[in-house]
Design a protein around this motif. Structure first.
Motif, PDB file in Angstrom:
ATOM      1  N   PHE A 225     -80.118  83.540  -9.158  1.00  0.00           N
ATOM      2  CA  PHE A 225     -79.133  84.120 -10.360  1.00  0.00           C
ATOM      3  C   PHE A 225     -78.722  82.886 -11.110  1.00  0.00           C
ATOM      4  CE2 PHE A 225     -77.784  86.906  -6.905  1.00  0.00           C
ATOM      5  CZ  PHE A 225     -77.717  88.094  -7.613  1.00  0.00           C
ATOM      6  N   ILE A 226     -78.627  83.159 -12.410  1.00  0.00           N
ATOM      7  CA  ILE A 226     -78.499  81.955 -13.406  1.00  0.00           C
ATOM      8  C   ILE A 226     -76.902  82.098 -13.681  1.00  0.00           C
ATOM      9  CG2 ILE A 226     -78.682  81.263 -15.809  1.00  0.00           C
ATOM     10  CD1 ILE A 226     -81.242  82.427 -15.955  1.00  0.00           C
ATOM     11  N   VAL A 227     -76.401  80.796 -13.217  1.00  0.00           N
ATOM     12  CA  VAL A 227     -74.679  81.029 -13.036  1.00  0.00           C
ATOM     13  C   VAL A 227     -74.055  79.786 -13.832  1.00  0.00           C
ATOM     14  CG1 VAL A 227     -72.797  81.047 -11.840  1.00  0.00           C
ATOM     15  CG2 VAL A 227     -74.911  81.902 -10.596  1.00  0.00           C
ATOM     16  N   ASP A 228     -73.503  80.313 -15.214  1.00  0.00           N
ATOM     17  CA  ASP A 228     -72.894  79.374 -15.912  1.00  0.00           C
ATOM     18  C   ASP A 228     -71.685  78.536 -15.216  1.00  0.00           C
ATOM     19  OD1 ASP A 228     -74.399  79.990 -18.101  1.00  0.00           O
ATOM     20  OD2 ASP A 228     -73.177  81.737 -18.713  1.00  0.00           O
ATOM     21  N   LYS A 229     -71.653  77.303 -15.423  1.00  0.00           N
ATOM     22  CA  LYS A 229     -70.670  76.450 -14.746  1.00  0.00           C
ATOM     23  C   LYS A 229     -69.256  76.761 -15.058  1.00  0.00           C
ATOM     24  CE  LYS A 229     -70.597  71.395 -13.571  1.00  0.00           C
ATOM     25  NZ  LYS A 229     -71.005  70.378 -14.257  1.00  0.00           N
ATOM     26  N   ASP A 230     -69.134  77.329 -16.371  1.00  0.00           N
ATOM     27  CA  ASP A 230     -67.877  77.513 -16.679  1.00  0.00           C
ATOM     28  C   ASP A 230     -67.147  78.870 -16.479  1.00  0.00           C
ATOM     29  OD1 ASP A 230     -69.247  78.752 -18.455  1.00  0.00           O
ATOM     30  OD2 ASP A 230     -68.665  77.812 -20.391  1.00  0.00           O
ATOM     31  N   LEU A 231     -68.050  79.869 -15.752  1.00  0.00           N
ATOM     32  CA  LEU A 231     -67.236  80.930 -15.332  1.00  0.00           C
ATOM     33  C   LEU A 231     -66.124  80.878 -14.527  1.00  0.00           C
ATOM     34  CD1 LEU A 231     -70.545  83.385 -13.911  1.00  0.00           C
ATOM     35  CD2 LEU A 231     -69.160  83.570 -15.954  1.00  0.00           C
ATOM     36  N   PRO A 232     -65.224  81.858 -14.238  1.00  0.00           N
ATOM     37  CA  PRO A 232     -64.118  81.698 -13.621  1.00  0.00           C
ATOM     38  C   PRO A 232     -64.572  81.657 -12.129  1.00  0.00           C
ATOM     39  CG  PRO A 232     -64.107  83.687 -14.844  1.00  0.00           C
ATOM     40  CD  PRO A 232     -65.105  82.854 -15.347  1.00  0.00           C
ATOM     41  N   GLY A 233     -64.113  81.186 -11.142  1.00  0.00           N
ATOM     42  CA  GLY A 233     -64.455  81.235  -9.657  1.00  0.00           C
ATOM     43  C   GLY A 233     -65.676  80.206  -9.405  1.00  0.00           C
TER      44      GLY A 233
END
Ligand SMILES: Cc1cc2nc3c(=O)[nH]c(=O)nc-3n(C[C@H](O)[C@H](O)[C@H](O)COP(=O)(O)OP(=O)(O)OC[C@H]3O[C@@H](n4cnc5c(N)ncnc54)[C@H](O)[C@@H]3O)c2cc1C
Length: 390
Positions: free
Chosen positions: A183-191
């Motif tokens: 998964f590509i996960v943005d660092k600024d996502l909640p959680g």
């Protein structure tokens, strides 16, 4: 089989060497004295120099703005980068090769800025209970309408402090289906939260923090490649990384042997050069012979890969190169520290720093034991002749 470097490869070697000698090596002591960190001004200067050298994203095809080097060319480059202490090679960025499997939107949003050096990512596989056995990961991304809710904890996330996004290996759970997925996960996502930031043996320019993901809402279109391809893509990344490590270990050995030989020829004890004691010169002879063997193996893997050989065979041979080169580098660094005597134990001596820093090459991207496991499985599954023939 010809291992002489073509004029183009020699030119690439010289281009990398001037970046190493003129721009990066002068920063080594600053990095060492600051726990690995460099000033923002130094980072900006290096970034400009890397872009000017054309060595940014050397592993990424030219259609995406990378240098598009084949694996042999990357080996030539990484050998020179391996001369650096404090892992300053990491400043000459090579985005994870698997990003080329992205959708056009993912390439535009993630790969292209990575290639330009405008941001970086980190690859998060390891967990508390899943190190050598990546299949033991517990991180889960549970499908919930248009998102996956990602939960889990990742350890040793290299570059995690400065990354703007992560490639996270987790189980994609959709109803009864459970498939390994990247998964590509943005660092600024909640959680998404950094929950620990330990120090390590080396003084590296960036950190290797721990990250915790708690129901982080990852959009369904943030899957890299396909659902279920997580281990295959990670395997593809590992092969390239292992060959880079092998090449850098050879370059580190070159610098160590140069330093050790120079010192042994100059230092006098008991009325003569220490080089004239065979206890010393034979250590250097062993270093020279062993690194030559490691280098030939590494270049051979590059040639094998670039000639389109069976990827499973390349996988096993890349493990051989990583195993031999990293174990060789450990021995070479230890001997050269010994040749320097007390001066070899001083942090201002590059030999001391390499001795400390090369240790991790026997651990990350698969420990030496895991490389042996891959090689021995190759012997069993592909057969001894195929694994041993050139
Ligand atoms: C500085 C640093 C940076 C890192 N960066 C990253 C990163 O960016 N992303 C990431 O995902 N991970 C990263 N790692 C993690 C690294 O890949 C793991 O540490 C490595 O794979 C080993 O896993 P482990 O530490 O859990 O050791 P373990 O798997 O617990 O192994 C402990 C020991 O047991 C041995 N062992 C395990 N299984 C076997 C077996 N089957 N046969 C024989 N011996 C075995 C190992 O070789 C080792 O000696 C990093 C690690 C370090 C130290």
């Amino acid at each position: 089989m010809d291992f002489t470097l073509s004029p183009e490869l020699k030119q690439l070697r010289a281009r990398t060497r001037s970046l190493v000698d003129d721009v990066l090596q002068p920063l080594e002591l600053e990095a060492e004295q600051n726990g690995g960190r460099l000033s923002a001004e130094a980072h900006a200067r290096v970034k400009r120099a890397v872009l000017a050298s054309g060595l940014n994203a050397a592993n990424i095809p030219t259609q995406y703005g990378g240098a598009g080097l084949n694996l042999t060319e990357q080996i030539v480059m990484h050998e020179q980068l391996g001369r650096l202490t404090n892992c300053l090679w990491v400043l000459v960025w090579s985005p994870s090769n698997v990003l080329v499997h992205g959708t056009p939107e993912q390439i535009e949003r993630y790969l292209l800025p990575d290639v330009r050096g405008d941001h970086r990512h980190a690859y998060a596989i390891t967990e508390e209970h899943a190190g050598s056995d990546a299949r033991g990961i517990r991180a889960e991304a549970v499908r919930d309408g248009d998102v996956y809710r990602l939960s889990g904890k990742k350890w040793f996330v290299t570059d995690g402090d400065i990354a703007s996004y992560f490639l996270v290996l987790a189980w994609a759970v959709d109803g009864l289906e459970r498939q390994p997925t990247l998964f590509i996960v943005d660092k600024d996502l909640p959680g998404v939260e950094m929950t620990d930031d330990p120090d390590f043996t080396h003084n590296f320019p960036y950190r290797h923090p721990e990250y915790t993901f708690t129901d982080a809402p990852v959009p369904v279109d943030a899957v890299l490649g396909e659902v279920g391809q997580g281990f295959d893509l990670t395997g593809e990344w590992f092969i390239e990384e292992r060959v880079h490590i092998a090449a850098r270990c050879c370059g580190a050995c070159d610098r160590l042997i140069e330093l050790g030989t120079e010192w042994a020829l100059e230092r006098e004890q008991f009325g003569g050069r220490i080089f004239d004691h065979q206890a010393i010169s034979f250590m250097l002879a062993d270093c020279a012979a062993e690194v030559t063997a490691a280098r030939l193996l590494t270049y051979y893997v590059g040639q094998l890969h670039d000639s389109g050989a069976d990827p499973k065979l390349v996988h096993a041979k890349a493990s051989m190169a990583k195993l031999i080169a990293s174990e060789t580098a450990g021995r070479v660094a230890d001997r050269v520290v010994q040749i320097f005597g007390g001066r070899g134990y001083m942090r201002r001596n590059p030999a001391e720093r390499l001795w400390r820093e090369l240790r991790v090459d026997r651990i990350w991207e698969g420990t030496s034991e895991i490389q042996r496991l891959i090689i021995s499985r190759g012997l069993e599954r592909r057969g001894v002749p195929q694994l041993l023939e050139l």
